[in-house]
Enzyme design. Structure first.
Site, PDB file in Angstrom:
ATOM      1  CE1 TYR A 175      -3.766   2.313   0.441  1.00 17.21           C
ATOM      2  CE2 TYR A 175      -2.922   2.855   2.615  1.00 17.21           C
ATOM      3  CZ  TYR A 175      -3.813   3.081   1.581  1.00 17.21           C
ATOM      4  OH  TYR A 175      -4.752   4.075   1.705  1.00 17.21           O
ATOM      5  CE1 TYR A 212      -6.212  -3.447   7.851  1.00 19.22           C
ATOM      6  CE2 TYR A 212      -7.017  -1.185   7.935  1.00 19.22           C
ATOM      7  CZ  TYR A 212      -6.019  -2.109   8.170  1.00 19.22           C
ATOM      8  OH  TYR A 212      -4.834  -1.709   8.741  1.00 19.22           O
ATOM      9  CG  HIS A 213     -10.897   1.133   7.387  1.00 20.07           C
ATOM     10  ND1 HIS A 213     -10.975   0.734   6.070  1.00 20.07           N
ATOM     11  CD2 HIS A 213      -9.750   1.849   7.498  1.00 20.07           C
ATOM     12  CE1 HIS A 213      -9.931   1.199   5.416  1.00 20.07           C
ATOM     13  NE2 HIS A 213      -9.175   1.871   6.257  1.00 20.07           N
ATOM     14  CE  LYS A 256     -10.367  12.789  13.631  1.00 23.90           C
ATOM     15  NZ  LYS A 256      -9.063  12.084  13.695  1.00 23.90           N
ATOM     16  CG  ASP A 262      -7.344  11.773  10.813  1.00 19.35           C
ATOM     17  OD1 ASP A 262      -7.459  10.682  10.217  1.00 19.35           O
ATOM     18  OD2 ASP A 262      -7.120  11.866  12.031  1.00 19.35           O
ATOM     19  CG  HIS A 300      -7.985   6.688  10.750  1.00 14.27           C
ATOM     20  ND1 HIS A 300      -8.558   5.439  10.666  1.00 14.27           N
ATOM     21  CD2 HIS A 300      -7.067   6.738   9.761  1.00 14.27           C
ATOM     22  CE1 HIS A 300      -8.014   4.762   9.670  1.00 14.27           C
ATOM     23  NE2 HIS A 300      -7.114   5.528   9.108  1.00 14.27           N
TER      24      HIS A 300
END
Length: 724
Positions: free
Chosen positions: A64, A218-219, A592, A596, A598
């Protein structure tokens, strides 16, 4: 039709007689029966104990990668391919992922940080210069803007002379997990699902070897999902997508098996490798059942569960990061050991990703880990080594049963999209993550080097932290913006002579208002020189934008504030400090800034601060420094916490500080958290940040206590000692 003549190879491409990669069919072949003995030289003797069967081909090996500029990323891709990588995996920067051009206010500090900026066709040309796309298998981690990036990719392939029916690869294109965990969504659920549906229908007809969606769990795991939640939420997303494609009427019933056959998955593998391997076997059984019973797919090849994997990145530790190497190996084994549930493609993180952006050497190390397993071990010489195991079978059966029950619960709510909009899925993930964090803090869940075996020798790999990670030149952003402006100024001129983009954008908006498939209008925009921000902006005008539920307010208490506990001590400090300041409750804003998405760390801080007695202001992701400061002043907060994992902290955090100073709010301490290198942390403290927390600071309750201390210090109150 006349037979297509092969195009001249692009400069730097390998000769046609020696393809750079095997085809997908060759690489992904997984025959289930023994294929007889291999031919061996007369003098070669094989052990009688060795199986008499041909060795399986390895999975696709990816890294990646992508950063800074299209040119720098192109150079990195070519070097990785020369090292034996067998597939490309493109990381795009956050402005590209969220549909903004590099000069948008929200893009500040984010350009080229976590991936490559691609703003228009010229960038895509440079990204793949000298790389023959007809021979590639390219994975693009892109969701909200997946249709746009695929259109750019197709046009570049056409310019290379490629037959687009031979293009192979994957666009992630899973918008549901963006609402739940990654945060790069743009549009509301319904139009987002339409973009996905249109793209699937288009690729099945025009790019039949392309995987138009990668259902991505995945996340979800990184956001706290248990194996059951990971399976159930991913499968519920797949059901929502397949139902939408079926109901759109764009694909004839007899071709629906082709749609199912191109659905792929992208999963996470954690360090509990027995559980993770069983999870993959359960995934396969459930997918086979759903596609057979719900959609009537009779062909077993079309029902095959096809998945790629990146092993857990956020589970890597900043403390004793050398331990991440064995974590990565164990996690890789979870998705390679079981032949009947083996990944079709694998990409591994680097050992130092908890510290910052990995260097090419670090990525090479991860690639070599895969290559040693595939080429030096005997893994690929055997049938499935877990067949007949009572332990494995029992675990798989339990996962299947529990996952099907959760899938049914979600269907009763109206499906995945309804469960997103209601906040159910997000609140479940936040709660699961909070429970896991509580187990780590209590020591019930042990992490070597973090909450157990913390003593260590000096690490030669990190002796010089400034050189232990890749850094992005801050001047890159200015260069990218200048290049973007040059594109806008010259896209109508030779040698490109793109038509004026306004007509293409108007056609796109008209298609969006109606029911036409949006892919053709998007391709027209790509050919007209439209930019990423212009394409997404046109659709924003029609579809609007969406702010996903945060899940914080509805998350249950994960850590009890029993008498004498760490949380009870912090609660007492919060109460006493509120009393000293003459307010009912301390107010804490969690922000935030930038792009981003996350938000896991920010959500856990917000939940724990709430449980400690704070009144928490948390408005979710994607805010400008100006919006954060305005909210801090309007809510009269006592502290501001900023969470950034994308590397934009160096620009955005000082901006918030300066705006607070200009507003006269110097008594509001600013706390920063995220993946922040030591040198950057020192600069932030010098700029006025009260405290900096990074992944090594796993004690969330302790962090909340530190925030109370900083509030007292900023308000010139004496330090407070509260007995345990």
């Amino acid at each position: 039709m006349t037979e297509r003549q092969p195009a001249a190879a692009p400069e730097g491409a390998p000769p046609a007689a020696e393809p750079l990669l095997d085809t997908v069919e060759e690489t992904q072949a997984r025959e289930r029966s023994d294929r007889g003995p291999r031919n061996v030289d007369a003098g070669t003797q094989r052990s009688q104990a060795r199986p008499q069967r041909e060795k399986d081909r390895p999975w696709l090996m990816r890294t990646y990668a992508g950063h800074s500029t299209a040119e720098a990323s192109n150079e990195l891709y070519r070097r990785n391919l020369a090292k034996g990588q067998t597939g490309l995996s493109v990381a795009f920067d956050l402005p590209t992922q969220t549909g903004y051009d590099s000069d948008h206010i929200l893009a500040r500090g984010e350009v080229g940080r976590v991936g490559v900026p691609v703003a228009h066709l010229g960038d895509m040309r440079r990204l793949f210069q000298g790389i023959p796309l007809e021979q590639m298998n390219t994975s693009m981690t892109i969701n909200a803007t997946a249709m746009w990036l695929l259109a750019l990719y197709q046009v570049v392939a056409e310019e290379q002379g490629a037959d687009i029916t031979r293009l192979q690869g994957t666009t992630q294109n899973d918008i549901v997990k963006e609402y739940l965990s990654r945060g790069t969504h743009v549009f509301p659920p319904e139009p987002s699902l339409r973009l996905t549906t249109d793209m699937i229908a288009y690729t099945v007809s025009h790019i039949p070897k392309w995987n138009p969606i990668n259902i991505c769990s995945y996340h979800l795991q990184e956001a706290g999902a248990t194996p059951v939640q990971e399976i159930a939420y991913a499968m519920s997303t797949a059901i929502a997508v397949l139902d939408a494609v079926r109901d759109s009427g764009q694909v004839p019933e007899e071709k629906f098996g082709d749609v199912v056959a191109r659905i792929s998955f992208f999963v996470n593998a954690g360090v509990r490798f027995i559980e993770e391997m069983c999870k993959m076997r359960a995934f396969g059984r459930i997918w086979d059942r759903i596609t057979r019973e719900r959609y009537g797919i009779e062909n077993p090849k079309q029902r095959r569960f096809r998945y790629g994997v990146q092993v857990n990145s956020l589970g890597l530790t900043e403390a004793q990061p050398e331990n991440n190497v064995q974590r990565i190996v164990l996690e890789m084994l979870a998705v390679t050991l079981s032949r009947d549930a083996r990944a079709r493609a694998v990409q591994l993180p680097a050992w130092n990703e908890a510290l910052g952006l990995p260097r090419p050497w670090d990525q090479q190390w991860s690639l070599r880990i895969q290559q040693v397993l595939a080429h030096e071990s005997d893994l690929l010489e055997y049938a499935d080594i877990f067949d007949g195991s009572h332990v494995i079978e029992a675990k798989v059966a339990a996962l299947v049963e529990e996952s099907l029950a959760e899938i049914e619960r979600i269907q009763e709510m109206g499906g995945a999209m309804a469960a997103v909009e209601s906040g159910y899925l997000k609140s479940q993930l936040v709660a699961s993550h909070a429970e896991r964090r509580a187990r780590i803090e209590s020591g019930q869940e042990k992490i070597v080097g973090v909450n157990i075996f913390e003593t260590t020798e000096p690490n030669p790999l990190t002796a010089d932290l400034d050189t232990a990670i890749q850094t992005v030149d801050p001047a890159v952003e200015a260069r990218v913006i200048a290049s973007l402006q040059h594109w806008r100024d010259t896209r109508y001129q030779p040698p490109f002579n793109h038509p004026r983009p306004c007509k293409a954008l108007e056609r796109l908006k008209e298609a969006a208002k109606g029911t036409d498939n949006l892919m053709e209008a998007t391709l027209e925009c790509a050919r007209a020189g439209v930019t990423t921000g212009e394409w997404a902006g046109a659709l924003r005008e029609v579809f609007g934008e969406f702010r996903a539920p945060t899940g914080v307010s509805s998350a249950p208490v994960a850590v009890a504030a029993e008498e004498g506990s760490a949380l009870s001590v912090v609660r007492r400090k919060v109460e006493l400090t509120a009393g000293d300041l003459g307010v009912g409750k301390l107010r804490f804003l969690v922000g935030k800034p930038g792009l981003d998405g996350h938000s896991n760390g920010a959500e856990q801080i917000a939940v724990r601060a709430r449980d400690a007695g704070f009144e928490v202001v948390y408005q979710g992701i994607r805010l400008t420094p100006e919006q954060i400061v305005d909210a801090a002043l309007a809510e009269d907060v006592h502290a501001v916490g900023l969470s950034i994992l994308s590397g934009s902290h160096a620009q955005l955090v000082p901006d918030v500080l300066e705006r607070l100073r200009e507003a006269g709010a110097t008594d509001i301490p600013v706390i920063a958290g995220g993946i922040i290198p030591n040198a950057d942390a020192e600069q932030l403290r010098a700029a006025g940040v009260a405290a900096v927390f990074t992944p090594k600071d796993f004690d969330i309750t302790g962090i909340i206590g530190r925030i109370v201390d900083e509030i007292r210090k900023a308000n010139k109150l004496d330090p407070l000692e509260v007995p345990a």
